[in-house]
Design a protein around this motif. Structure first.
Motif, mmCIF file in Angstrom:
data_model
loop_
_atom_site.group_PDB
_atom_site.id
_atom_site.type_symbol
_atom_site.label_atom_id
_atom_site.label_comp_id
_atom_site.label_asym_id
_atom_site.label_seq_id
_atom_site.Cartn_x
_atom_site.Cartn_y
_atom_site.Cartn_z
ATOM 1 N N SER A 22 0.812 -1.216 0.000
ATOM 2 C CA SER A 22 0.000 0.000 0.000
ATOM 3 C C SER A 22 0.850 1.272 0.000
ATOM 4 N N ALA A 23 2.065 1.234 0.542
ATOM 5 C CA ALA A 23 2.928 2.425 0.473
ATOM 6 C C ALA A 23 3.355 2.673 -0.974
ATOM 7 N N CYS B 69 1.737 1.707 -3.583
ATOM 8 C CA CYS B 69 0.538 2.153 -4.302
ATOM 9 C C CYS B 69 0.161 3.581 -3.935
ATOM 10 N N SER B 70 0.583 4.019 -2.748
ATOM 11 C CA SER B 70 0.255 5.391 -2.325
ATOM 12 C C SER B 70 0.987 6.423 -3.168
ATOM 13 N N VAL B 71 2.022 5.978 -3.863
ATOM 14 C CA VAL B 71 2.731 6.885 -4.759
ATOM 15 C C VAL B 71 2.671 6.382 -6.203
ATOM 16 N N ASP C 38 0.009 1.201 -8.629
ATOM 17 C CA ASP C 38 -1.088 0.590 -9.394
ATOM 18 C C ASP C 38 -1.115 1.117 -10.827
ATOM 19 N N LEU D 137 11.558 2.414 0.409
ATOM 20 C CA LEU D 137 10.317 3.103 0.055
ATOM 21 C C LEU D 137 10.544 4.376 -0.746
ATOM 22 N N TRP D 138 11.724 4.977 -0.595
ATOM 23 C CA TRP D 138 11.948 6.214 -1.353
ATOM 24 C C TRP D 138 12.101 5.917 -2.846
ATOM 25 N N ARG E 10 2.818 -3.931 8.852
ATOM 26 C CA ARG E 10 2.010 -3.799 7.643
ATOM 27 C C ARG E 10 2.749 -4.359 6.425
ATOM 28 N N GLU F 213 -6.798 1.087 10.093
ATOM 29 C CA GLU F 213 -6.068 1.957 9.177
ATOM 30 C C GLU F 213 -5.336 1.155 8.109
ATOM 31 N N TYR F 214 -5.346 -0.170 8.245
ATOM 32 C CA TYR F 214 -4.640 -1.051 7.302
ATOM 33 C C TYR F 214 -5.609 -1.922 6.502
ATOM 34 N N PRO F 215 -6.505 -1.332 5.721
ATOM 35 C CA PRO F 215 -7.498 -2.161 5.023
ATOM 36 C C PRO F 215 -6.866 -3.159 4.047
ATOM 37 N N GLY G 82 12.435 3.995 4.840
ATOM 38 C CA GLY G 82 12.068 2.621 4.523
ATOM 39 C C GLY G 82 12.355 1.686 5.674
#
Ligand code: FMN
Ligand code: SF4
Ligand code: FES
Lengths: 145, 517
Positions: free
Chosen positions: B14-15, B17-19, B22, B50-51, B195, B228-230, B353
């Motif tokens: 999800s992190a 995908c947050s940037v 997808d 993550l960066w 997560r 908060e972690y769907p 990260g």
């Protein structure tokens, strides 16, 4: 959308039944009802209390304890802005002020698990990272359309 | 045909995908189709860099070649540059495993994360999954508990209690219904390792839980995941059904006669429900009010039955301990902190990260070598270590070695391993005020010092910030902190003074006092 009171009542009863009417499933049930209805109407709480055979006081105690549960519909899009430390360090305060100034209602979240890519927001349960004011406007515009 | 196809990885984490991961995945699939190229696109977990997300990897004969951070605008040029053959491009990072950030880690708990397809059981087994479980099924409960004890594993949820000793207590309770609860509430700000693991290697948590069940004689497990972690909730639910179908859960696991089943439960936005007794109340469908210990949950927990509550990472470390042995695991680390810790770098940091490494690394190495300083380019002012109840560490304290004892000695704490970097310009009085406010918002309300003291603390800090009777109010704040430390039933109230007092101690100038010499 279910219209009549008996219809709604049947649906709530059905959800409770899916969880075997176990009081321990209360939080799951509340989540499900809220997901379907958008909030937790008073009638639904009464119906759940009856179905699970717990007191109304108990159920109100639970609903008011947890931040997720709301007894009125949201004012707009389901927007959560992370107000916790890692996002503070990269400007979430400005983002929140921007949202306020532009009349975007939001709820405060305390960490969305995206602390390396803050400021983080969640819109309709989807996570977004590195959100500045422009990006927030853009995301909300997409959702509003 | 399969051999001709190219294999690509775009994280579904999800992190990532947050940037935009997808959209990147979609666009790659489309462009491949338009160009008549057959690709197999796998949505892996994140590698933790993550960066660099979205980090796209291409399988080549030499290994996986990485490109990142990729946006949808880069995809055409990536195809043009022939990235499917691992060819150069301005976003090319070489072999993923050679990227120093990754190469310098010691990945034990996260060994598979980002490498496998998270919900592919074959992949899981090919990469070492189920070895620990099969050994556990062939061992006695006592032997499993002994191995976990010998490994030196301590709870990764914050308190650092030895996992083997907790398990021994539950094992010694008379046979009957016992439970295993995975604490996936991960409420600490600055933390996201649980997560990442649940989204990237969900079977690893299941394997740890089944082993725990075998070890203490429990047949039911719960995974309590914060709302908060769907995505993590979804992935874990799918993982559970895959394991049920594969008979890795159920009443005869892998033909061993061992029974164990797992249920996934979602929290409802209460930080306090990460505390174990509160979590149990929540699992029973009640308000998450803290309960007095004793009785400890290992003796009297969920529905009054013996219950093991462990953090996700404690449980997810168990499979490799069983697979490779206690000695292998406890060879990592130092002192009474054995094995590895998943540090999480967040806040104003250039390279945020997940860094899994043996205990003993210094804060400086983590923040400066791995993290490469701030994202903003400003100088670092402080790091908050160990979540919202953790201390603010000044730059002068960065040589602190990261293990349970050394951090405590230095007036800090490890917590769940979160490290939040703040740069010059942060106002530490505002941070102290936030700590009090957070306590006010999240207090379960059971004890007066926590419920009322946090409000008073916040008001007192408001006065200090406004410059009113500063010395007097700082004294009052100190007394309040003492009251919170001594008069709180749990660490919510008990540790809120930690960020407050560390901020005052190290940054007096932000509180209207003279700067330190
Ligand atoms: C206020 C508070 C919040 C906590 N939140 C968490 C949490 O989010 N996740 C977690 O694993 N432990 C959390 N804990 C620690 C748990 O109470 C418990 O010690 C832990 O889950 C035990 O597992 P471990 O031994 O594997 O660490 C919290 C404790 C307190 C006091
Ligand atoms: S310290 Fe706070 S959170 Fe903990 S039991 Fe007391 S009131 Fe509840
Ligand atoms: S602090 Fe904002 S996502 Fe973690």
């Amino acid at each position: 959308m279910l219209a009549t009171r008996p219809e709604k009542q049947n649906r709530v009863r059905q959800i409770c039944k899916e969880h075997n009417a176990k009081p321990s499933a209360l939080i799951e049930i509340l989540h499900q009802v809220q997901d379907e209805t958008g909030f937790l109407p008073k009638d639904a709480l009464v119906d759940i209390a009856d179905a699970l055979n717990i007191s109304r006081a108990d159920i109100y105690g639970v609903v008011t304890f947890y931040h997720d549960f709301r007894q009125a519909p949201l004012a707009g899009i389901d927007l959560k802005i992370c107000r916790a430390e890692a996002c503070q360090a990269v400007g979430s305060q400005n983002l929140a002020e921007h949202a306020k100034a532009n009349n975007h209602p939001f709820t405060d979240a305390y960490c969305l698990g995206n602390c390396a890519l803050g400021p983080a927001v969640m819109i309709d349960k989807k996570l977004y990272g590195r959100v500045d004011a422009d990006r927030l406007d853009q995301l909300l515009k997409q959702k509003g359309e | 045909m399969d051999q001709a196809a190219f294999t690509l990885y775009v994280p579904g984490d999800s992190a990532a995908c947050s940037v935009g991961a997808d959209a990147v995945a979609r666009q790659i699939a489309e462009m491949a189709q338009n160009r008549g190229i057959e690709v197999k696109l796998i949505r892996n977990g994140t590698r933790g860099m993550l960066w660099l997300e979205p980090l796209v990897e291409v399988q080549t004969k030499q290994g996986r070649v990485a490109y990142g951070p990729v946006t949808t605008d880069d995809i055409e040029s990536l195809f043009d540059a022939n990235f499917l053959h691992g060819k150069p491009h301005q976003l090319a990072l070489g072999l993923t495993e050679d990227i120093p950030y990754f190469a310098q880690q010691q990945r034990l708990t996260f060994a598979r994360c980002g490498i496998t397809a998270p919900l592919c059981l074959d992949d899981y087994e090919t990469h070492g999954g189920l070895v620990g479980l099969r050994k556990a099924l062939a061992a006695t409960p006592q032997q499993i508990v002994e191995t976990v004890t010998q490994s030196g594993l301590r709870g990764r949820g914050g308190a650092g209690f030895p996992t083997g000793i907790k398990w021994k207590t539950a094992l010694e309770q008379p046979a009957g219904q016992k439970y295993i609860c995975a604490n996936a509430d991960e409420g600490d700000s600055g933390t996201f390792a649980d997560r990442i693991l649940m989204e990237g290697d969900p079977f690893c948590l299941l394997e740890g839980m089944v082993i725990a069940g075998r070890a203490v004689g429990a047949s039911i497990g719960y995974i309590y995941i914060r709302s908060e972690y769907p995505d993590a909730v979804k992935t874990m639910r799918r993982a559970v059904s895959i394991w049920r179908e594969a008979k890795l859960l159920g009443d005869n696991i892998d033909g061993s006669g061992q029974a164990f089943d797992i249920h996934v439960r979602m929290g409802a936005g209460a930080y306090i429900c990460g505390e174990e007794t509160s979590m149990l109340e929540s699992l029973e469908g009640k308000r998450g009010q803290i309960k007095v210990k004793p009785p400890i949950p290992a003796i009297e927990g969920l529905f009054g039955q013996p219950t093991i509550i462990n953090n996700v990472l404690s449980l997810a470390s168990v499979p490799i301990i069983l697979a490779k042995g206690a000695d292998f695991y406890q060879d990592f680390g130092q002192g009474r902190s054995r094995g590895t810790q998943a540090f999480q770098l967040g806040g104003d940091i250039a390279r945020g990260g997940l860094v899994e490494t043996a205990f003993g690394i210094t804060l400086r190495e983590l923040v400066e070598d791995f993290g490469q300083g701030t994202r903003s380019g400003k100088a670092i002012r402080t790091v908050q270590a160990g979540g919202p109840l953790g201390a603010y560490v000044p730059v002068a304290g960065f040589d602190m070695e990261m293990d349970y004892e050394k951090m405590t000695e230095a007036g800090a704490m490890l917590g769940h391993g979160g490290l939040v970097v703040f740069s010059e310009g942060v106002n530490m009085a505002a941070q102290a005020r936030f700590a009090m406010k957070f306590c006010e918002v999240e207090s379960c309300g059971k004890c007066t010092p926590c419920r009322i003291g946090s409000v008073r603390g916040k008001e007192t800090l408001d006065k200090i910030i406004a410059g009113e009777n500063v010395e007097q109010n700082l004294e009052l704040l100190d007394e309040l902190c003492e009251l919170l430390t001594k008069g709180s039933l749990c660490a919510m109230g008990g540790l809120t003074p930690m960020p407050v007092q560390s901020a005052i101690k190290h940054f007096p100038e932000d509180f209207g006092r003279e700067a330190k010499g």
